[in-house]
Write an enzyme that holds these catalytic residues in place. Sequence first.
Site, PDB file in Angstrom:
ATOM      1  N   GLU A 293       0.957   5.711   0.723  1.00 42.23           N
ATOM      2  CA  GLU A 293       0.310   6.953   1.134  1.00 42.23           C
ATOM      3  C   GLU A 293       0.957   8.067   0.328  1.00 42.23           C
ATOM      4  O   GLU A 293       2.186   8.114   0.193  1.00 42.23           O
ATOM      5  CB  GLU A 293       0.497   7.206   2.639  1.00 42.23           C
ATOM      6  CG  GLU A 293       0.083   6.051   3.542  1.00 42.23           C
ATOM      7  CD  GLU A 293      -1.392   5.720   3.467  1.00 42.23           C
ATOM      8  OE1 GLU A 293      -2.170   6.550   2.964  1.00 42.23           O
ATOM      9  OE2 GLU A 293      -1.760   4.609   3.908  1.00 42.23           O
TER      10      GLU A 293
ATOM     11  N   TYR B 206      -1.403   3.130  11.795  1.00 42.43           N
ATOM     12  CA  TYR B 206      -2.550   3.103  10.874  1.00 42.43           C
ATOM     13  C   TYR B 206      -2.107   2.618   9.489  1.00 42.43           C
ATOM     14  O   TYR B 206      -2.750   1.751   8.876  1.00 42.43           O
ATOM     15  CB  TYR B 206      -3.158   4.497  10.758  1.00 42.43           C
ATOM     16  CG  TYR B 206      -4.128   4.657   9.603  1.00 42.43           C
ATOM     17  CD1 TYR B 206      -5.463   4.294   9.731  1.00 42.43           C
ATOM     18  CD2 TYR B 206      -3.697   5.172   8.375  1.00 42.43           C
ATOM     19  CE1 TYR B 206      -6.350   4.437   8.668  1.00 42.43           C
ATOM     20  CE2 TYR B 206      -4.568   5.311   7.303  1.00 42.43           C
ATOM     21  CZ  TYR B 206      -5.899   4.941   7.458  1.00 42.43           C
ATOM     22  OH  TYR B 206      -6.760   5.079   6.404  1.00 42.43           O
TER      23      TYR B 206
ATOM     24  N   ASP C 119       0.861  -1.180   0.000  1.00 42.61           N
ATOM     25  CA  ASP C 119       0.000   0.000   0.000  1.00 42.61           C
ATOM     26  C   ASP C 119       0.896   1.226   0.000  1.00 42.61           C
ATOM     27  O   ASP C 119       2.083   1.150   0.360  1.00 42.61           O
ATOM     28  CB  ASP C 119      -0.922   0.000   1.225  1.00 42.61           C
ATOM     29  CG  ASP C 119      -1.987   1.084   1.151  1.00 42.61           C
ATOM     30  OD1 ASP C 119      -2.451   1.377   0.026  1.00 42.61           O
ATOM     31  OD2 ASP C 119      -2.343   1.657   2.190  1.00 42.61           O
TER      32      ASP C 119
END
Length: 410
Positions: A31, A154, A29
């Site tokens: 960000e 997170y 993933d």
Amino acid sequence: MKIHDLITDTDTLAAMCERLAKSDFVTVDTEFMRENTYWPELCLVQIANEEEAAAIDPLADGIDLQPLWDLLCDNEEVLKVFHAGGQDVEIVYNFTGKTPHPIFDTQIAMMAISQNEQIGYANLVESWMGITVDKGARFTDWGRRPLTDRQIEYAIGDVTHLSKIFPMILKKLIKTGRGVWLDAEMDKLADPANYANNADLAWKRIRSPGRNPTVLGRLKALAAWRESEAQHKDIPRGRIMRDETLADIASHPPKKQSDLIKVRGLSNAWKDNDIGKRLMKVIEKAEPLPKDEMPEKPKRGAPLGKEGALVADLLKLLLKIRAREIDVASRLLTRADEMEALAAGVRKLPILQGWRYEVFGKDALELVEGRLAFAVKDGRLLMTHVDDVHAGMIEAAQDEVITGDEVEAE
């Protein structure tokens, strides 16, 4: 699972990538920030397998991400697992000119084993693991340093949960035999052509104002110019000019720069500033779109008409029934425009090929050609073949005749 500290140096990154290269799969993933820039700014990369996970800081001084890119793009032995990974893949492509491969997207996979069209990550985690994801850090400023422990926790959670969910999804796909359904969808996600930023093709993303070669030629020139301006200033293309404004100018070009004040979506400053001058030069030099670049006409059969529209509606109803019966997202089977084309007489369609034909297209074609009908049984709407209905009616009629003969005999 071992959670590492934030990786900020090349040696630590290389060592982890070397370990991950021995895995069957890794979950990935990113960000990033792109609200105020043309190119998305990569702020964090999270990666995990079933044993360890870490977040990588691409903004750390001196870090070289090459070991990560080698793992994602050049190692064919490790499956790269994303959730709704289109933008993540785009970022990798921007850095490397390559895309992760082989690739697997759990959002796409869920369409083959449930009726979820675009399940979000939080809902995915809750449905498979019963865990509520903390969304508090979702809209944080990932470009600001230092990152807080809460932000890192997170972010890493996105890949640690996914590393547990992916094997469960894979197991269900194998059990249902639907893995092959996803091959084309995953190949499409990994296709570098989807992420190549060719300014000369930018006009194709804009709703074309008709099929006039002169108008389309201006649209192509204007769209390429806007890309160049946005890249040079590193701002979103919409900050230069919105798509609607671009299409309007292509259709109704101003004759002189002072006329730009009349264009909806442009400020008064365009009538005498430098960017307005550059815009006018593009309009003046634009050539009609060459014949070999003209968009293909939509492949349609005869006009639908009222009856055809009703048939298309029946096809959509059939799609709902079939998607419910086999628990699959209807969007994976077909689209509304494809069903309209089928109703209009077109037969060269994806819906009539491969697994889609077996699962839905065969029944859709029989409905269009009058061999399939709807029936209600026990309050449920079902599909039934017309031949079966006729056979049932004949059998019922024969029973009545037999019963009548028996009465007379008595």
